[in-house]
Design a protein around this motif. Structure first.
Motif, short mmCIF file in Angstrom:
data_model
loop_
_atom_site.label_atom_id
_atom_site.label_comp_id
_atom_site.label_asym_id
_atom_site.label_seq_id
_atom_site.Cartn_x
_atom_site.Cartn_y
_atom_site.Cartn_z
N PRO A 170 1.34 7.24 -3.58
CA PRO A 170 0.60 6.06 -4.05
C PRO A 170 1.49 5.02 -4.71
CG PRO A 170 0.41 7.83 -5.64
CD PRO A 170 1.21 8.39 -4.50
N GLY A 171 1.19 3.75 -4.46
CA GLY A 171 1.85 2.67 -5.18
C GLY A 171 3.26 2.34 -4.74
N GLY A 185 5.49 2.73 -8.10
CA GLY A 185 4.65 2.59 -9.28
C GLY A 185 4.80 3.76 -10.22
N ASP A 186 3.67 4.26 -10.74
CA ASP A 186 3.71 5.33 -11.73
C ASP A 186 3.73 6.73 -11.12
OD1 ASP A 186 3.63 3.48 -13.79
OD2 ASP A 186 1.44 3.42 -13.81
N GLY A 187 3.41 6.84 -9.83
CA GLY A 187 3.30 8.15 -9.23
C GLY A 187 4.63 8.72 -8.75
N ILE A 188 4.52 9.87 -8.08
CA ILE A 188 5.68 10.50 -7.45
C ILE A 188 5.64 10.14 -5.97
CG2 ILE A 188 6.86 12.67 -6.98
CD1 ILE A 188 5.39 13.87 -9.37
N VAL A 189 6.63 9.39 -5.52
CA VAL A 189 6.58 8.83 -4.16
C VAL A 189 7.92 9.03 -3.46
CG1 VAL A 189 4.84 7.11 -4.74
CG2 VAL A 189 7.26 6.56 -5.02
N THR A 190 7.91 8.82 -2.13
CA THR A 190 9.11 9.03 -1.33
C THR A 190 9.15 8.01 -0.20
OG1 THR A 190 9.14 11.40 -1.80
CG2 THR A 190 10.35 10.65 0.14
N GLN A 227 1.62 8.73 6.96
CA GLN A 227 1.56 7.91 5.74
C GLN A 227 0.15 7.84 5.18
OE1 GLN A 227 4.39 4.39 5.69
NE2 GLN A 227 4.16 4.62 7.90
N SER A 228 -0.85 7.73 6.04
CA SER A 228 -2.23 7.61 5.54
C SER A 228 -2.69 8.92 4.89
CB SER A 228 -3.16 7.25 6.70
OG SER A 228 -3.12 8.24 7.73
N ARG A 229 -2.19 10.03 5.37
CA ARG A 229 -2.59 11.33 4.82
C ARG A 229 -2.09 11.50 3.39
NH1 ARG A 229 -0.50 17.25 7.04
NH2 ARG A 229 -1.48 18.52 5.41
N TYR A 230 -0.90 10.98 3.10
CA TYR A 230 -0.30 11.18 1.77
C TYR A 230 -0.35 9.91 0.93
CZ TYR A 230 1.64 15.24 4.20
OH TYR A 230 1.80 16.40 4.93
N ALA A 231 -1.15 8.94 1.32
CA ALA A 231 -1.15 7.65 0.63
C ALA A 231 -1.64 7.74 -0.80
CB ALA A 231 -1.99 6.65 1.41
N ASN A 232 -2.55 8.65 -1.08
CA ASN A 232 -3.18 8.70 -2.41
C ASN A 232 -2.72 9.86 -3.27
OD1 ASN A 232 -4.84 6.43 -1.77
ND2 ASN A 232 -6.18 7.79 -0.59
N ASP A 233 -1.86 10.72 -2.74
CA ASP A 233 -1.41 11.89 -3.49
C ASP A 233 0.10 11.82 -3.76
OD1 ASP A 233 -3.98 13.05 -3.38
OD2 ASP A 233 -3.56 13.81 -1.35
N CYS A 332 16.74 9.42 2.72
CA CYS A 332 15.46 9.32 2.01
C CYS A 332 15.71 9.02 0.53
CB CYS A 332 14.64 10.59 2.16
SG CYS A 332 15.45 12.07 1.50
N ALA A 333 14.66 8.61 -0.14
CA ALA A 333 14.72 8.34 -1.58
C ALA A 333 13.37 8.65 -2.20
CB ALA A 333 15.10 6.88 -1.83
N SER A 334 13.39 9.21 -3.41
CA SER A 334 12.16 9.52 -4.12
C SER A 334 12.23 8.96 -5.53
CB SER A 334 11.93 11.04 -4.18
OG SER A 334 11.59 11.56 -2.92
N SER A 335 11.07 8.92 -6.17
CA SER A 335 11.03 8.41 -7.53
C SER A 335 9.86 9.02 -8.29
CB SER A 335 10.90 6.89 -7.53
OG SER A 335 10.78 6.39 -8.84
N ILE A 336 10.10 9.29 -9.54
CA ILE A 336 9.03 9.69 -10.46
C ILE A 336 8.89 8.56 -11.46
CG2 ILE A 336 8.27 11.42 -12.12
CD1 ILE A 336 10.13 13.41 -10.75
N GLY A 337 7.86 7.75 -11.30
CA GLY A 337 7.71 6.58 -12.14
C GLY A 337 8.26 5.33 -11.47
N GLU A 338 8.27 4.25 -12.20
CA GLU A 338 8.64 2.95 -11.65
C GLU A 338 10.14 2.89 -11.34
OE1 GLU A 338 7.39 -0.14 -14.23
OE2 GLU A 338 5.25 0.30 -14.01
N SER A 339 10.45 2.39 -10.17
CA SER A 339 11.84 2.19 -9.76
C SER A 339 11.86 1.24 -8.57
CB SER A 339 12.53 3.52 -9.40
OG SER A 339 11.96 4.06 -8.22
N ALA A 340 13.06 0.79 -8.23
CA ALA A 340 13.24 -0.09 -7.07
C ALA A 340 14.66 0.09 -6.56
CB ALA A 340 12.98 -1.55 -7.45
#
Length: 351
Positions: A170-171, A185-190, A227-233, A332-340
């Motif tokens: 998400p985000g 954003g605030d979530g855990i994303v990749t 992407q749609s499957r994991y968009a909100n988690d 690949c790249a991941s983030s926990i919280g806000e980053s760019a």
């Protein structure tokens, strides 16, 4: 009888010099006259041309119009021209060629139907042949659709193929049109560059950190990353609940190696990796590691000939972070919280 030897005396040096000086003066005068005549003729010619330009274009400041030349290209063997043009190779060079004349840049109506123009045909050959500096990588390009997507645009995409085409969680969103930069954003994303699969050889990418504390590294290519499957988690490649999904995407491309994901946590420089089964290592120290922060550039050199992943910081080599690698990988790249951050494919530093 009067002595007339004086009339037969040889000329003195002074007399010879005087006569020579007179000759030089006469010649100089003649040259000056000719030069003046030429200047007058030149001025008259310039004035005539200016008057002509004023009549044709209404202003003496306008440049003369160069008449266009017509060249009959129908008498030239098309295959020969195509072969010659193929040595241009880059999309920019082919685009410039397409602008030169209709025969090169426009689609031509042939008896068999609407065929590709010469430039489109060459772009198709180069894009499909892999002659664009992507040795050892398999690239997934946009599909060709007549009238909407050109082979020239596909060739341009293949020349700079490293993009974050898969965003999970998400985000997370792109921040530029090329899709090389992402913000979280605030979530855990990749974010995954899944269109660029590294299968052999040496590959180098740089991750420019513009905000936060991302994790950057490599992961196995997987076709089931919807992407749609994991968009909100929340999503990351160390999530135990997703291991079965990851392993279900395994192909022969992965080879026999057991390192399926490997990350460098930028803030601390520590390494983590997993085989998504019974082995996982997080927060591992390695020789040469250094932390990075906003403004730093993290470079990664994947050498699939030697099975190593080396790390650079601001063009300075820190060392080999992980060895024992084999099979295919994606950046690949991941983030926990806000980053760019921004990803870019380039040549590794010399040092």
């Amino acid at each position: 009888m009067a002595d007339d030897r004086s009339s037969k005396r040889p000329r003195t040096a002074f007399g010879a010099s005087e006569e020579s000086a007179c000759g030089d003066e006469s010649e100089t005068h003649a040259l000056r006259s000719e030069n003046a005549r030429l200047l007058l003729r030149s001025d008259a010619e310039v004035a005539r041309l200016r008057q002509q330009l004023q009549r044709l274009q209404g202003s003496h400041e306008a440049l003369p119009v160069v008449p266009s030349l017509s060249v009959d290209l129908s008498r030239i063997d098309t295959s020969l021209v195509t072969h010659i043009v193929s040595f241009l190779g880059t999309s920019l060079e082919l685009r410039n060629l397409a602008l030169t004349c209709k025969a090169f840049g426009w689609q031509q109506q042939q008896p068999a139907g609407l065929d590709l123009s010469l430039v489109e045909e060459v772009a198709q050959q180069v894009a499909c042949s892999g002659r664009n500096g992507n040795e050892g990588a398999r690239i997934t390009l946009s599909p060709y659709v007549r009238g909407t997507t050109t082979w020239l645009s596909i060739l341009r995409e293949s020349e700079d193929p490293l993009i974050f085409d898969t965003l999970l969680g998400p985000g997370i969103e792109h921040t530029n049109e090329r899709r090389t930069s992402v913000r979280t954003g605030d979530g855990i994303v990749t974010a995954v560059a899944s269109n660029y699969v590294m299968e052999s050889g040496i590959h180098y990418a740089e991750f420019q950190i513009t905000e936060g504390n991302p994790l950057v590294g490599i992961v196995r290519p997987m076709s089931n990353l919807d992407q749609s499957r994991y968009a909100n988690d929340n999503f990351n490649f160390f999530a135990r609940s997703l291991r079965d999904d990851f392993l279900a995407a395994r192909t022969v491309e992965w080879g026999t190696g057991n390192v399926h994901v490997c990350y460098c946590r930028c803030k601390s420089g520590k390494m983590g990796w997993s085989n998504w089964d019974n082995e996982e290592h997080i927060g591992v120290n390695w020789e040469g590691m250094e932390g990075c922060e906003t403004g730093d550039c993290v470079g990664m050199l994947l050498n699939l000939d030697e099975g190593t992943l080396a790390v650079y910081k601001n063009n300075r080599r820190l060392g080999v972070m992980k060895d024992g690698l084999s099979g295919s990988y994606c950046w690949c790249a991941s983030s926990i919280g806000e980053s760019a951050l921004t990803i870019e494919r380039c040549n590794p530093p010399l040092a």
